[in-house]
Design a protein around this motif. Sequence first.
Motif, PDB file in Angstrom:
ATOM      1  N   VAL A   1       0.842  -1.193   0.000  1.00  0.00           N
ATOM      2  CA  VAL A   1       0.000   0.000   0.000  1.00  0.00           C
ATOM      3  C   VAL A   1       0.879   1.244   0.000  1.00  0.00           C
ATOM      4  O   VAL A   1       0.643   2.203  -0.736  1.00  0.00           O
TER       5      VAL A   1
ATOM      6  N   GLY B   1       2.307   1.926  -3.359  1.00  0.00           N
ATOM      7  CA  GLY B   1       1.262   2.432  -4.259  1.00  0.00           C
ATOM      8  C   GLY B   1       0.957   3.905  -4.005  1.00  0.00           C
ATOM      9  O   GLY B   1       0.852   4.700  -4.936  1.00  0.00           O
TER      10      GLY B   1
ATOM     11  N   ILE C   1      -5.935   8.561  -5.236  1.00  0.00           N
ATOM     12  CA  ILE C   1      -6.083   7.420  -4.318  1.00  0.00           C
ATOM     13  C   ILE C   1      -7.479   6.809  -4.484  1.00  0.00           C
ATOM     14  O   ILE C   1      -7.637   5.595  -4.601  1.00  0.00           O
TER      15      ILE C   1
ATOM     16  N   GLN D   1      -7.540   4.888  -7.742  1.00  0.00           N
ATOM     17  CA  GLN D   1      -6.701   3.693  -7.748  1.00  0.00           C
ATOM     18  C   GLN D   1      -7.290   2.572  -6.889  1.00  0.00           C
ATOM     19  O   GLN D   1      -7.284   1.416  -7.273  1.00  0.00           O
ATOM     20  N   TYR D   2      -7.808   2.946  -5.701  1.00  0.00           N
ATOM     21  CA  TYR D   2      -8.234   1.922  -4.746  1.00  0.00           C
ATOM     22  C   TYR D   2      -9.752   1.793  -4.640  1.00  0.00           C
ATOM     23  O   TYR D   2     -10.253   1.006  -3.842  1.00  0.00           O
TER      24      TYR D   2
ATOM     25  N   LEU E   1      -6.145   3.473   4.444  1.00  0.00           N
ATOM     26  CA  LEU E   1      -6.438   2.620   3.289  1.00  0.00           C
ATOM     27  C   LEU E   1      -6.536   1.151   3.694  1.00  0.00           C
ATOM     28  O   LEU E   1      -7.447   0.440   3.267  1.00  0.00           O
ATOM     29  N   ARG E   2      -5.582   0.701   4.507  1.00  0.00           N
ATOM     30  CA  ARG E   2      -5.570  -0.720   4.878  1.00  0.00           C
ATOM     31  C   ARG E   2      -6.845  -1.100   5.625  1.00  0.00           C
ATOM     32  O   ARG E   2      -7.336  -2.215   5.486  1.00  0.00           O
TER      33      ARG E   2
ATOM     34  N   LEU F   1      -9.466  -1.593   2.768  1.00  0.00           N
ATOM     35  CA  LEU F   1      -9.222  -2.468   1.623  1.00  0.00           C
ATOM     36  C   LEU F   1      -9.431  -3.922   2.031  1.00  0.00           C
ATOM     37  O   LEU F   1      -9.241  -4.266   3.193  1.00  0.00           O
TER      38      LEU F   1
END
Lengths: 83, 393
Positions: free
Chosen positions: A6, A9, A50, A53-54, A76-77, A80
């Motif tokens: 992550v 990225g 972001i 992308q995610y 993000l983690r 995701l």
Amino acid sequence: MQEQEVQRGVLALLQRIAPELEPAQLDGRVALREQVDLDSMDFLRFLISIHEQYAIDIPEADYEKLVSLDDIVAYLRARLPTS
Amino acid sequence: MIEIKLPSLGADMDEGTLLEWHVKPGDEVHKGDILAVVDTTKAALDIECWHSGRVHDLLVEPGQTVKVGTLMARLLEPGEDAAAIPPPAPAAAAAPGAATATTGPVPPAETAAAPPVIPAALATRHPVSPAARRRAAELGIDVENISGTGPAGVVTLKDVELAAAHPAPAHDRGTDMRRLIATAMSRSKREIPHYYLSDDIPLRAATEWLRRTNLERPITERVLLAALYVRAVAVAAARHPDMNGFYVADAYRPSTAVHVGLAISLRGGGLVAPAIHDADRKPVSELMQALTDLVARTRAGKLKRDELADPTITLTNLGDHSVTSVHGVIYAPQVALVGFGEVSDRAWVNEGRVEATPVVTATLAADHRVSDGHAGARFLAAINALLQHPDQL
């Protein structure tokens, strides 16, 4: 997704906005906008990249949680899939 | 016959370097086609075709630096006979700088300042050994750009080999841009009698409106305060023609269109102020999209020529940098520049009570040849009033 993956990225996206950025020089704990010359337009473009992308939504109320690189990676983690 | 000349892509541009042709002699071209790409100190720009026709000849080579107005190509109008076209005038020889342009990295400052014709022999500043000169010719290097290390500064064979191994950058955009800014700003301070006004504008209504609006929107459609500034300045400029136009040849020409130039800083230094066209006729959301697009393209060096050429007023926003106010330098031939500092919470009296209120200091730098402080004050007051009603902007 693994933390390092992550982080890589996110750094790649940041470098699209700030091509002169040296990832090795960046302290993940310190406010990004203090270390990288980002104005509010740059920061918004970074968050949009972001988001694209995610495929996660980032409400404006969450901007204040996204200060350092570590903050952004953790944010993000948490959102995701953990495959 | 249609003559294609190097257009001026901004008041401060006087030359450009042809990067490539997109057409060749014999090609049919149509209005809107891209004929060539030209490098300026600000960006690489497309040269568009304004006519339809067939390419007759190309008169400038890629790599060549030529003055604005230089004939670059000739087109045949539909039905026109190529045999009727006279041979080209020796344009390349007449254009200042053309003689040096294909020989390598010549600092553009010298090119621009050079008198039209300098015999090559007179231009030689330092001696070159015959072997070095031969080798330089083989390698296609201009010996004028090599500093000599031999006796009395003679350029030796070794100097040439070294120069070939470490070519100097052909074009240092940073240095060029600094010089361009220096020229434009010096001219402005020399010619324009600036006067400055400032106004503290409470932004409670504007920041609340932004918060509510952005709450409902996906991130790709969110609006920044900067878009409200553009809108307010554009609407106010449309109502105050003495702030919106050009001062050229001792006369002021107000503009009916409002093209707001945005001072956009570049990473690594320098700035460009391209325009958002007809900003007074675009709603805030559309201005935000235009702003995002313009910033991205400016930083990528991909601006269109009319964006650089025609702002009618400029806006600078230093709100991200803990600056209270900015007293700008007007971009001649424009006559006004509006600046915004940082938004900060200040003690503000509202209906007799002191309240912590987000406030920004807006400033105006205006041309005293065209307007007076009274007019400038009314213009700033209009911006202030517009920002109090963001839902109506």
